[in-house]
Write a protein that holds these residues in place. Structure first.
Motif, PDB file in Angstrom:
ATOM      1  N   GLY A  51       0.804  -1.212   0.000  1.00  0.00           N
ATOM      2  CA  GLY A  51       0.000   0.000   0.000  1.00  0.00           C
ATOM      3  C   GLY A  51       0.836   1.259   0.000  1.00  0.00           C
ATOM      4  N   ILE A  52       0.157   2.372  -0.278  1.00  0.00           N
ATOM      5  CA  ILE A  52       0.731   3.712  -0.195  1.00  0.00           C
ATOM      6  C   ILE A  52       0.073   4.414   0.984  1.00  0.00           C
ATOM      7  N   LEU A  53       0.884   4.852   1.944  1.00  0.00           N
ATOM      8  CA  LEU A  53       0.391   5.567   3.123  1.00  0.00           C
ATOM      9  C   LEU A  53       0.568   7.055   2.882  1.00  0.00           C
ATOM     10  N   VAL A  54      -0.529   7.772   2.774  1.00  0.00           N
ATOM     11  CA  VAL A  54      -0.466   9.202   2.457  1.00  0.00           C
ATOM     12  C   VAL A  54      -0.460  10.007   3.759  1.00  0.00           C
ATOM     13  N   THR A  55       0.408  11.002   3.825  1.00  0.00           N
ATOM     14  CA  THR A  55       0.483  11.864   5.010  1.00  0.00           C
ATOM     15  C   THR A  55      -0.399  13.096   4.880  1.00  0.00           C
ATOM     16  N   HIS A  56      -0.389  13.725   3.698  1.00  0.00           N
ATOM     17  CA  HIS A  56      -1.220  14.905   3.445  1.00  0.00           C
ATOM     18  C   HIS A  56      -1.198  15.196   1.959  1.00  0.00           C
ATOM     19  N   GLU A  57      -2.000  16.162   1.531  1.00  0.00           N
ATOM     20  CA  GLU A  57      -2.310  16.340   0.116  1.00  0.00           C
ATOM     21  C   GLU A  57      -1.377  17.276  -0.642  1.00  0.00           C
ATOM     22  N   HIS A  58      -0.295  17.755  -0.045  1.00  0.00           N
ATOM     23  CA  HIS A  58       0.604  18.646  -0.782  1.00  0.00           C
ATOM     24  C   HIS A  58       1.301  17.888  -1.915  1.00  0.00           C
ATOM     25  N   PRO A  75      -3.208  -0.415  -3.228  1.00  0.00           N
ATOM     26  CA  PRO A  75      -4.142   0.275  -2.331  1.00  0.00           C
ATOM     27  C   PRO A  75      -3.535   1.577  -1.795  1.00  0.00           C
ATOM     28  N   ILE A  76      -4.400   2.554  -1.555  1.00  0.00           N
ATOM     29  CA  ILE A  76      -4.002   3.831  -0.970  1.00  0.00           C
ATOM     30  C   ILE A  76      -4.684   3.979   0.384  1.00  0.00           C
ATOM     31  N   TYR A  77      -3.911   4.403   1.389  1.00  0.00           N
ATOM     32  CA  TYR A  77      -4.431   4.619   2.734  1.00  0.00           C
ATOM     33  C   TYR A  77      -4.274   6.089   3.099  1.00  0.00           C
ATOM     34  N   ALA A  78      -5.372   6.707   3.530  1.00  0.00           N
ATOM     35  CA  ALA A  78      -5.344   8.106   3.976  1.00  0.00           C
ATOM     36  C   ALA A  78      -6.554   8.347   4.858  1.00  0.00           C
TER      37      ALA A  78
END
Length: 262
Positions: A51-58, A75-78
């Motif tokens: 998966g990809i763990l997203v921290t924030h949308e910048h 998969p994307i996790y946010a």
């Protein structure tokens, strides 16, 4: 558990973490082509990501998120607010690849536990992650204007850190950016300086072998040697001698670090 800081800086950020059959990236802030190249350099197969763990949308954290997810069915996790903020920025992502990772929760993947925690940054709902396996701990924390006591409690005692050391205050103040940007960087929702990062480090590291990767250095307002020297001097001023049990490492905006065991 092993990790590599694939890229870190103003132009794009990604951290690779693997444990057993599971592998993740924290953010994908570079183009899909560049991410493929970085994975080749650490001899890992991007198609095997859990998966990809997203921290924030910048942009410097999500530029390649949608591209990689679609191309390799990752998969994307946010968290919910970050998903909302990313709408329109990463393209369409199939529903079956969209997962919520709420702030201050833990998700387990085999023997790997991933804990999310909030930071102070000018984004919708920014958060970072700690990784736990067999009593070992990796903490990833960048993009925060300050490190609160709550954050320190979560990252305290890690064996390895990817820790923001964004700018030298003097370089920033004398630099080319307009005052509005300087004020934003220096604010409580901006980025931590070399000295402030070191003070926070001194309050969370234990007296054991600890690896610290200085991350998210500003291209215009910092230099690797300066960041390392500033952090080292600040740690020494409170009685922590680098290279005794604390080891400082550079990261780069273009080249990944070697895979290292936590």
């Amino acid at each position: 558990m092993q990790f590599s800081v694939l890229a870190s800086g103003s132009t794009g950020n990604a951290v690779y973490v693997e444990s057993g059959d599971h592998a993740f990236i924290v953010d994908a802030g570079l183009t899909g082509k560049k991410m493929d190249q970085l994975f080749e350099k650490i001899d890992r197969d991007i198609k095997k990501l859990t998966g990809i763990l997203v921290t924030h949308e910048h942009t410097d954290h999500i530029k390649g998120v949608g591209i990689l997810a679609r191309k390799y069915n990752i998969p994307i996790y946010a968290n919910d607010k970050t998903w909302q903020a990313m709408d329109g920025l990463i393209g369409k992502v199939p529903l079956e690849q969209r997962f919520n990772f709420d702030m201050e929760t833990v998700k387990s993947f085999g023997g790997l536990d991933i804990e999310s925690f909030g930071v102070s940054h000018d984004a919708a709902d920014p958060m970072f992650y700690t990784f736990h396996e067999n009593g070992r701990k990796l903490a990833v924390i960048t993009d925060t204007g300050y490190v609160s006591d709550r954050m320190k409690g979560i990252i305290r005692g890690a064996d390895s850190y990817v820790f923001e050391s964004n700018h030298d205050v003097g370089m920033l103040q004398m630099g080319p950016h307009p005052w509005s940007i300087k004020r934003r960087i220096l604010s409580d929702v901006g980025h931590v300086s070399n000295e402030d990062a070191a003070i926070a480090m001194s309050e969370v590291i234990f007296e054991k072998q600890t690896q610290i990767y200085l991350a998210h250095l500003s291209k215009d307002n910092n230099m690797k040697d300066l960041a390392r020297m500033s952090v080292s001097q600040t740690l020494q001023s409170v009685g922590i001698m680098p290279n005794e049990y604390v080891h400082l490492h550079d990261t780069d905006a273009e080249q990944p670090t070697k895979l290292v065991l936590v």
